[in-house]
Structures are given as C-alpha cells and as structure tokens.
Design a protein around this motif. Structure first.
Motif, PDB file in Angstrom:
ATOM      1  N   ARG A   1       0.820  -1.203   0.000  1.00  7.95           N
ATOM      2  CA  ARG A   1       0.000   0.000   0.000  1.00  7.95           C
ATOM      3  C   ARG A   1       0.859   1.261   0.000  1.00  7.95           C
ATOM      4  O   ARG A   1       0.502   2.289  -0.572  1.00  7.95           O
ATOM      5  CB  ARG A   1      -0.925  -0.010   1.221  1.00  7.95           C
ATOM      6  CG  ARG A   1      -1.917   1.141   1.243  1.00  7.95           C
ATOM      7  CD  ARG A   1      -2.890   1.018   2.412  1.00  7.95           C
ATOM      8  NE  ARG A   1      -2.245   1.112   3.702  1.00  7.95           N
ATOM      9  CZ  ARG A   1      -2.075   0.083   4.549  1.00  7.95           C
ATOM     10  NH1 ARG A   1      -2.475  -1.124   4.205  1.00  7.95           N
ATOM     11  NH2 ARG A   1      -1.486   0.267   5.712  1.00  7.95           N
ATOM     12  N   MET A   2       2.028   1.177   0.632  1.00  6.07           N
ATOM     13  CA  MET A   2       2.939   2.322   0.681  1.00  6.07           C
ATOM     14  C   MET A   2       3.776   2.459  -0.586  1.00  6.07           C
ATOM     15  O   MET A   2       4.604   3.358  -0.708  1.00  6.07           O
ATOM     16  CB  MET A   2       3.886   2.178   1.885  1.00  6.07           C
ATOM     17  CG  MET A   2       3.219   2.190   3.236  1.00  6.07           C
ATOM     18  SD  MET A   2       4.434   1.774   4.519  1.00  6.07           S
ATOM     19  CE  MET A   2       3.373   1.180   5.823  1.00  6.07           C
ATOM     20  N   GLY A   3       3.588   1.523  -1.512  1.00  8.52           N
ATOM     21  CA  GLY A   3       4.350   1.573  -2.754  1.00  8.52           C
ATOM     22  C   GLY A   3       5.725   0.957  -2.646  1.00  8.52           C
ATOM     23  O   GLY A   3       6.606   1.225  -3.467  1.00  8.52           O
ATOM     24  N   LEU A   4       5.935   0.110  -1.622  1.00  5.09           N
ATOM     25  CA  LEU A   4       7.228  -0.542  -1.413  1.00  5.09           C
ATOM     26  C   LEU A   4       7.123  -2.027  -1.741  1.00  5.09           C
ATOM     27  O   LEU A   4       6.072  -2.640  -1.575  1.00  5.09           O
ATOM     28  CB  LEU A   4       7.679  -0.360   0.037  1.00  5.09           C
ATOM     29  CG  LEU A   4       7.788   1.100   0.506  1.00  5.09           C
ATOM     30  CD1 LEU A   4       8.056   1.141   1.997  1.00  5.09           C
ATOM     31  CD2 LEU A   4       8.897   1.824  -0.249  1.00  5.09           C
TER      32      LEU A   4
ATOM     33  N   ILE B   1      12.522   9.726   1.198  1.00  2.39           N
ATOM     34  CA  ILE B   1      11.166   9.760   0.643  1.00  2.39           C
ATOM     35  C   ILE B   1      10.365   8.556   1.128  1.00  2.39           C
ATOM     36  O   ILE B   1       9.199   8.670   1.513  1.00  2.39           O
ATOM     37  CB  ILE B   1      11.215   9.791  -0.898  1.00  2.39           C
ATOM     38  CG1 ILE B   1      11.819  11.117  -1.365  1.00  2.39           C
ATOM     39  CG2 ILE B   1       9.822   9.596  -1.497  1.00  2.39           C
ATOM     40  CD1 ILE B   1      12.034  11.200  -2.863  1.00  2.39           C
ATOM     41  N   GLU B   2      11.006   7.370   1.131  1.00  6.91           N
ATOM     42  CA  GLU B   2      10.329   6.170   1.611  1.00  6.91           C
ATOM     43  C   GLU B   2       9.961   6.307   3.078  1.00  6.91           C
ATOM     44  O   GLU B   2       8.867   5.930   3.495  1.00  6.91           O
ATOM     45  CB  GLU B   2      11.227   4.949   1.398  1.00  6.91           C
ATOM     46  CG  GLU B   2      11.364   4.530  -0.046  1.00  6.91           C
ATOM     47  CD  GLU B   2      12.399   3.433  -0.227  1.00  6.91           C
ATOM     48  OE1 GLU B   2      12.227   2.610  -1.143  1.00  6.91           O
ATOM     49  OE2 GLU B   2      13.380   3.398   0.542  1.00  6.91           O
TER      50      GLU B   2
ATOM     51  N   GLU C   1       9.357   9.025   4.781  1.00 10.21           N
ATOM     52  CA  GLU C   1       8.253   9.963   4.936  1.00 10.21           C
ATOM     53  C   GLU C   1       6.929   9.344   4.505  1.00 10.21           C
ATOM     54  O   GLU C   1       5.878   9.599   5.112  1.00 10.21           O
ATOM     55  CB  GLU C   1       8.541  11.226   4.127  1.00 10.21           C
ATOM     56  CG  GLU C   1       9.695  12.048   4.704  1.00 10.21           C
ATOM     57  CD  GLU C   1      10.066  13.217   3.813  1.00 10.21           C
ATOM     58  OE1 GLU C   1       9.526  13.298   2.682  1.00 10.21           O
ATOM     59  OE2 GLU C   1      10.904  14.040   4.237  1.00 10.21           O
ATOM     60  N   THR C   2       6.975   8.487   3.486  1.00 10.16           N
ATOM     61  CA  THR C   2       5.766   7.802   3.031  1.00 10.16           C
ATOM     62  C   THR C   2       5.251   6.843   4.097  1.00 10.16           C
ATOM     63  O   THR C   2       4.064   6.819   4.421  1.00 10.16           O
ATOM     64  CB  THR C   2       6.044   7.027   1.729  1.00 10.16           C
ATOM     65  OG1 THR C   2       6.495   7.939   0.735  1.00 10.16           O
ATOM     66  CG2 THR C   2       4.794   6.300   1.241  1.00 10.16           C
ATOM     67  N   ILE C   3       6.159   6.052   4.636  1.00  9.65           N
ATOM     68  CA  ILE C   3       5.791   5.070   5.659  1.00  9.65           C
ATOM     69  C   ILE C   3       5.274   5.758   6.917  1.00  9.65           C
ATOM     70  O   ILE C   3       4.311   5.322   7.547  1.00  9.65           O
ATOM     71  CB  ILE C   3       7.005   4.180   5.996  1.00  9.65           C
ATOM     72  CG1 ILE C   3       7.309   3.257   4.813  1.00  9.65           C
ATOM     73  CG2 ILE C   3       6.762   3.359   7.261  1.00  9.65           C
ATOM     74  CD1 ILE C   3       8.525   2.389   5.010  1.00  9.65           C
ATOM     75  N   GLU C   4       5.879   6.868   7.267  1.00  6.42           N
ATOM     76  CA  GLU C   4       5.530   7.576   8.499  1.00  6.42           C
ATOM     77  C   GLU C   4       4.077   8.003   8.513  1.00  6.42           C
ATOM     78  O   GLU C   4       3.444   8.087   9.577  1.00  6.42           O
ATOM     79  CB  GLU C   4       6.442   8.795   8.638  1.00  6.42           C
ATOM     80  CG  GLU C   4       6.409   9.460   9.991  1.00  6.42           C
ATOM     81  CD  GLU C   4       7.458  10.559  10.095  1.00  6.42           C
ATOM     82  OE1 GLU C   4       7.940  10.802  11.206  1.00  6.42           O
ATOM     83  OE2 GLU C   4       7.785  11.155   9.048  1.00  6.42           O
ATOM     84  N   GLN C   5       3.515   8.247   7.336  1.00  3.75           N
ATOM     85  CA  GLN C   5       2.137   8.723   7.241  1.00  3.75           C
ATOM     86  C   GLN C   5       1.110   7.604   7.269  1.00  3.75           C
ATOM     87  O   GLN C   5      -0.089   7.856   7.364  1.00  3.75           O
ATOM     88  CB  GLN C   5       1.964   9.535   5.944  1.00  3.75           C
ATOM     89  CG  GLN C   5       2.883  10.739   5.830  1.00  3.75           C
ATOM     90  CD  GLN C   5       2.761  11.695   7.001  1.00  3.75           C
ATOM     91  OE1 GLN C   5       1.655  12.023   7.425  1.00  3.75           O
ATOM     92  NE2 GLN C   5       3.904  12.141   7.523  1.00  3.75           N
ATOM     93  N   ASP C   6       1.577   6.352   7.182  1.00  5.72           N
ATOM     94  CA  ASP C   6       0.638   5.241   7.085  1.00  5.72           C
ATOM     95  C   ASP C   6       0.022   4.922   8.442  1.00  5.72           C
ATOM     96  O   ASP C   6       0.701   4.947   9.481  1.00  5.72           O
ATOM     97  CB  ASP C   6       1.338   4.003   6.526  1.00  5.72           C
ATOM     98  CG  ASP C   6       0.351   2.940   6.084  1.00  5.72           C
ATOM     99  OD1 ASP C   6      -0.046   2.136   6.945  1.00  5.72           O
ATOM    100  OD2 ASP C   6      -0.047   2.947   4.909  1.00  5.72           O
TER     101      ASP C   6
END
Length: 399
Positions: free
Chosen positions: A24-27, A60-61, A63-68
């Motif tokens: 879902r986080m694009g990873l 960037i990764e 920061e993306t994960i932190e918002q999940d």
C-alpha cells in the motif's frame, strides 16, 4: 539512506498485514539482492514477536511510511555500547576475595538452602559468551552482520555471564549457579552495535522462551518506542528484563540510558529493571547514571555491586571490570533465584519482590535517584517469595 525501526500498531503487527501495508505504501516486500545497504541486501526484516519492522529506507520512503496508519512510530536505528570497562585480566589459581560481591548481596547464604536458579533460562544480550571451564552455555544466536557464531570476541559478555552463572572454579561464582545461559550476540568485537540487533535478540528470546534477559549495554538518548514495545512483549511472555542504567553521570547526559530508561506512564510492563552500580562499601559509583531528563523516563529501580568485579573472561581467563554492566547481571541472577523459588510468577511480581526485599541506601524517601529501592538482598528476596504463596500465577507461553 538510513536504517529505521518501524514499530507497527497492534492491529498491523502480523506478517500478512505487514506485507499488505508495504504494498500500500508503494514498497516492494520482496526487494533484496540488487539493492545493497552497508554491504548487505537492502531487505525488510520483520520481528514477529515484537511487531517491529527493520528496513533501510530513503528519505522519501521514510516519509511515506511515516504517514501510514499501520505505523505507530518510526525511529532511526540507534547505536549501543557496552557499559563495562576492563581494569585487569589474566589467569588466577584461587582468589580468596572473589566472593565479596556475592557476600554483599547474600547469594552465598542462599546456596546452602539448595537454591541455585537451576534450569532457569537466562539470555545475555551482549558480545556473546566464550567457552570457559567456569561456564555452561546452552545455546544462542548471533545478530552481528557477517558473524554466525555467538562466541564472544570482546570479553564483556563472558564477564557478565560469569556474574550470572559462574560455577565456582577458582572461587569465582555467579549469583545463580544453576541457571542455563544463552548467548545472544548483538555487539561486535569492539563492544558496539545497533538497536535493531538488540531488538532482534529480544525477538529471539521470546521465540525461544527465555525467562530472564540481561542487557548490559545502552545509548545516551531518550526512551525509544521500539524498546518500549519490545520490553512489553517480553513481559507479556513472562520474561524478566534487566538493564544496566549507564555510566554517564557527570557527563552532558547524566540520566539513565536507553533501553533502561524505557517508560510509558500508566503501564509498568513497558519498563525494565534499571540497575545502578555500587562498590563494596555500598556507595554508588561516581559514573553510575541516575534519574531522568523528565518524569516520563524510567528511574533507577535497584542497585548491585559493579565496581572491581572479578569474573570470567576470554581465553579461559578472568578479568576485573567495573560499570553498571557488572551490576545488571547480579540482578538478573537474583531474578533466576526468585523464579526457581516460586515458578510461574509474572515479571512485575519478580520486580516487586526484589524491590521490597532490597536494603535501602542513601536518604529517604525511597526509591531515591542514585540507588532506587536499594541494594538487592538474595536471602530476603527468596524468603519473601516462599512466604507469599497467595501471589497469583501466570500461564507460561505455549511453544
């Protein structure tokens, strides 16, 4: 790029949900060989018993994960260091004064009653444990990159192990002579390592049903969410966690180090037993860390001998070391004696018994900043356990 410790919410701490969250986080949960970090595959490591994910991420990764919503906290991987210093080492034939620390806490009075901590599984998360005629190692695991053996290549872990369960050769005894030692190597030959390695070791301890963990290492920083989660999970699985408080008093960071300072207001299960160091006169060591920068840090709980302690070392030898690293395994050994005397009691009760049976030191009110509840007393702790048959039992974890 940095390595991060990602503590997941309780609702997302199983592997299936972790994989879903990553996608879902694009990873890519399966990424590995073609992407390297510090010479190792850049992969995700999930610690299933802790609900913690370890990963090397770009900014960037991160920061993306932190918002999940699946993420409770994301913290940069910390640095940890041993908390004991070698004063001298070598071979000994017999040392008539080697027992002073055991006499100070009255462990030598408990042994004639048949209490040795027999069969209690004690994990030493440290530099490993070396083979030694005064030690019996029952197993272990290495979490140092590129090192498969859990054998000690520094000496610190072997010294701590001897304080817990030394067999008495050359008059060098551990508190719990009959305890089963397990070596969890998380620090390298220089005595340094990472928070992620320590957490991996704690996850291993739960999987392998340890009963006591002795952690004589730390970092000079505020409490980590990852450690708070790990300690709670250990307590939930009936594992007593004992930590050295640190040797930083008098420095710019005089307070209890992480992970000993782990604390969440209103939940005692998220704090370990933080141990201060005293000398043979029961005076706190000048370097022994104490207090917290805020009230929301764990404080000193107990004190134990930690100055000029003789114990096992590398090359079948012995060494005298000082530090809260040496105080910590005394308390871990007492925890083993208590668990043998009264099987099945929960970690908070073990802590309460050791605290209420300790000999107060310093000035009232107790617990106080330098000493906590005071110096441990093995006779009182074991005797108090035997007198409290009405204490509730807890079911041991299955497996």
């Amino acid at each position: 790029m940095k390595r991060y410790i990602i503590t997941l919410s309780e609702a997302h701490d199983d592997m299936e949900r972790v994989q879903g969250a990553l996608i879902r986080m694009g990873l890519n949960p399966g990424r590995a060989a073609e992407e390297l970090f510090e010479g190792q595959p850049r992969e995700f490591t999930f610690l299933p018993e802790l609900g913690i994910l370890i990963a090397a991420l770009s900014e960037i990764e991160m920061e993306t994960i932190e918002q999940d919503g699946a993420v409770l906290a994301i913290e940069e991987d910390g640095k940890e260091q041993i908390l004991g210093v070698v004063e001298r080492s070598g071979s000994i034939l017999h040392n008539s004064t080697a027992l002073w620390n055991m006499q100070l806490i009255r462990a030598d009075v408990v042994w004639p009653t048949g209490k040795f901590g027999t069969g209690i599984r004690v994990a030493v998360i440290d530099t490993g444990i070396a083979e030694h005629p005064n030690l019996h190692i029952y197993g272990g695991q290495s979490y140092v990159a590129g090192v498969q053996s859990y054998a000690d290549d520094n000496g610190h872990g072997t010294h701590c192990a001897g304080i817990i369960a030394g067999k008495g050769r050359n008059n060098v005894f551990g508190v719990a002579i009959g305890a089963h030692l397990y070596a969890v190597k998380a620090l390298d030959s220089t005595g340094s390592g990472s928070t992620s390695a320590i957490l991996s070791g704690m996850d291993w301890c739960i999987q392998n049903r340890m009963q006591v963990i002795s952690i004589s290492l730390g970092g000079r920083r505020a409490p980590d969410i990852g450690y708070i989660r790990a300690i709670k999970k250990c307590h939930d699985n009936n594992i007593v966690v004992v930590c050295a408080s640190g040797n930083s008093f008098g420095s710019a960071f005089p307070w209890v180090n992480a992970p000993a300072n782990s604390f969440t207001r209103g939940d005692d299960l998220e704090s370990p037993i933080a141990v201060a160091s005293v000398d043979r006169n029961k005076v706190v060591a000048g370097s022994s860390s104490r207090g917290g920068q805020t009230a929301d840090w764990n404080q000193i709980n107990l004190s134990a001998p930690g100055v000029s302690i003789l114990s096992t070392f590398l090359n079948f030898g012995y060494a005298t070391m000082s530090g809260t690293s040496m105080a910590c395994p005394h308390v871990a050994g007492l925890a083993a004696l208590v668990l043998e005397a009264y099987p099945g009691i929960a970690p908070p009760i073990v802590m309460a018994l050791m605290a209420t049976s300790a000999t107060p030191l310093g000035t009232a009110p107790y617990p106080n900043e330098p000493y906590g509840h005071g110096i441990i007393d093995c006779v009182n702790a074991v005797g108090l356990v035997q007198a409290k048959r009405e204490l509730p039992r807890v079911t041991s974890p299955s497996g």
